[in-house]
Design a protein around this motif. Structure first.
Motif, mmCIF file in Angstrom:
data_model
loop_
_atom_site.group_PDB
_atom_site.id
_atom_site.type_symbol
_atom_site.label_atom_id
_atom_site.label_comp_id
_atom_site.label_asym_id
_atom_site.label_seq_id
_atom_site.Cartn_x
_atom_site.Cartn_y
_atom_site.Cartn_z
ATOM 1 N N SER A 1 -12.295 30.166 22.543
ATOM 2 C CA SER A 1 -13.335 31.189 22.744
ATOM 3 C C SER A 1 -14.713 30.639 22.410
ATOM 4 N N LYS A 2 -15.708 31.146 23.134
ATOM 5 C CA LYS A 2 -17.095 30.728 22.923
ATOM 6 C C LYS A 2 -18.028 31.789 23.485
ATOM 7 N N THR A 3 -19.098 32.051 22.748
ATOM 8 C CA THR A 3 -20.143 32.947 23.231
ATOM 9 C C THR A 3 -21.175 32.123 23.992
ATOM 10 N N ILE A 4 -21.545 32.605 25.168
ATOM 11 C CA ILE A 4 -22.483 31.895 26.040
ATOM 12 C C ILE A 4 -23.903 32.370 25.731
ATOM 13 N N THR A 5 -24.754 31.436 25.305
ATOM 14 C CA THR A 5 -26.120 31.796 24.929
ATOM 15 C C THR A 5 -27.118 31.441 26.026
ATOM 16 N N GLU A 6 -28.273 32.061 25.966
ATOM 17 C CA GLU A 6 -29.352 31.753 26.894
ATOM 18 C C GLU A 6 -29.735 30.273 26.799
ATOM 19 N N THR A 7 -29.818 29.766 25.584
ATOM 20 C CA THR A 7 -30.168 28.354 25.381
ATOM 21 C C THR A 7 -29.185 27.439 26.099
ATOM 22 N N LEU B 1 -15.668 27.682 33.722
ATOM 23 C CA LEU B 1 -14.589 26.721 33.960
ATOM 24 C C LEU B 1 -14.587 25.649 32.874
ATOM 25 N N ALA B 2 -15.755 25.260 32.407
ATOM 26 C CA ALA B 2 -15.849 24.251 31.346
ATOM 27 C C ALA B 2 -15.181 24.737 30.062
ATOM 28 N N ILE B 3 -15.256 26.043 29.793
ATOM 29 C CA ILE B 3 -14.561 26.607 28.630
ATOM 30 C C ILE B 3 -13.050 26.403 28.796
ATOM 31 N N PHE C 1 -22.453 37.000 31.725
ATOM 32 C CA PHE C 1 -23.812 37.316 31.306
ATOM 33 C C PHE C 1 -24.135 36.597 30.000
ATOM 34 N N PHE C 2 -25.405 36.369 29.777
ATOM 35 C CA PHE C 2 -25.847 35.779 28.507
ATOM 36 C C PHE C 2 -25.330 36.671 27.379
ATOM 37 N N GLY C 3 -24.739 36.059 26.369
ATOM 38 C CA GLY C 3 -24.198 36.815 25.244
ATOM 39 C C GLY C 3 -22.731 37.172 25.370
ATOM 40 N N ASP C 4 -22.147 36.985 26.560
ATOM 41 C CA ASP C 4 -20.711 37.245 26.709
ATOM 42 C C ASP C 4 -19.911 36.253 25.874
ATOM 43 N N THR C 5 -18.842 36.743 25.278
ATOM 44 C CA THR C 5 -17.899 35.866 24.592
ATOM 45 C C THR C 5 -16.710 35.666 25.511
ATOM 46 N N PHE D 1 -11.472 35.077 30.279
ATOM 47 C CA PHE D 1 -11.737 36.499 30.113
ATOM 48 C C PHE D 1 -13.018 36.693 29.315
ATOM 49 N N ASN D 2 -13.714 37.804 29.585
ATOM 50 C CA ASN D 2 -14.867 38.148 28.756
ATOM 51 C C ASN D 2 -14.398 38.990 27.568
ATOM 52 N N GLN D 3 -15.350 39.431 26.743
ATOM 53 C CA GLN D 3 -15.025 40.178 25.534
ATOM 54 C C GLN D 3 -14.395 41.533 25.826
ATOM 55 N N ASN D 4 -14.472 41.997 27.061
ATOM 56 C CA ASN D 4 -13.844 43.264 27.463
ATOM 57 C C ASN D 4 -12.465 43.042 28.077
ATOM 58 N N ASP D 5 -11.952 41.811 27.944
ATOM 59 C CA ASP D 5 -10.653 41.425 28.477
ATOM 60 C C ASP D 5 -10.603 41.510 30.011
#
Length: 142
Positions: free
Chosen positions: A16-22, A60-62, A95-99, A123-127
């Motif tokens: 799991s990883k949260t995707i940031t704007e940076t 895909l990289a995740i 989206f930015f901020g999605d885990t 999957f995103n944080q909402n499964d």
């Protein structure tokens, strides 16, 4: 466990990883892909998404990280490389901020050709599934 390859059908691993704007901007710097879909908030407000979205390939990289982790988990001793992805689909935007959570599941073990095939589901944080692919991992005798 199989005679040569370190996996059985059904073996699984996740990451799991949260995707940031940076990180999205760093990815744009690496690839040169500065599409307005990823970088222009004002433009994106006029679309159905209403905000910027991450590059699909980031999700895909995740999944690629999960493919590395499953080898660590199995204590794989044979060297391997990614042989490619089949059936790749970007199903929902990220989206930015999605885990994101990538689930990597072995679906085929081919001892003769020293390959495995796995489904990669992100999957995103909402499964909700965002990305799907099948990954081929090729092993080489030491």
């Amino acid at each position: 466990m199989s005679n040569v390859l370190p996996f059985q059908v059904g073996d699984t691993c996740s990451f799991s990883k949260t995707i940031t704007e940076t990180e999205v901007y760093q990815f744009a710097d690496i690839t040169g892909d500065y599409s307005q879909m990823h970088t222009d908030e004002e433009f994106m407000k006029t679309t159905k998404y209403k905000t910027r979205i991450a590059h699909g390939i980031i999700s895909l990289a995740i999944g690629s990280t999960a493919s590395t982790l499953i080898q660590v988990q199995a204590k794989a001793s044979l060297p391997s490389v990614s042989y490619g992805y089949d059936r790749l689909r970007f199903i929902k935007p990220v989206f930015f901020g999605d885990t994101l959570t990538a689930k990597y599941t072995i679906i085929e073990v081919d001892e003769e050709n020293l390959r495995t095939r796995a489904k990669v589901e992100v999957f995103n944080q909402n499964d909700e599934i965002c990305t799907y692919a099948e990954h081929i991992l090729k092993f080489f005798p030491a």
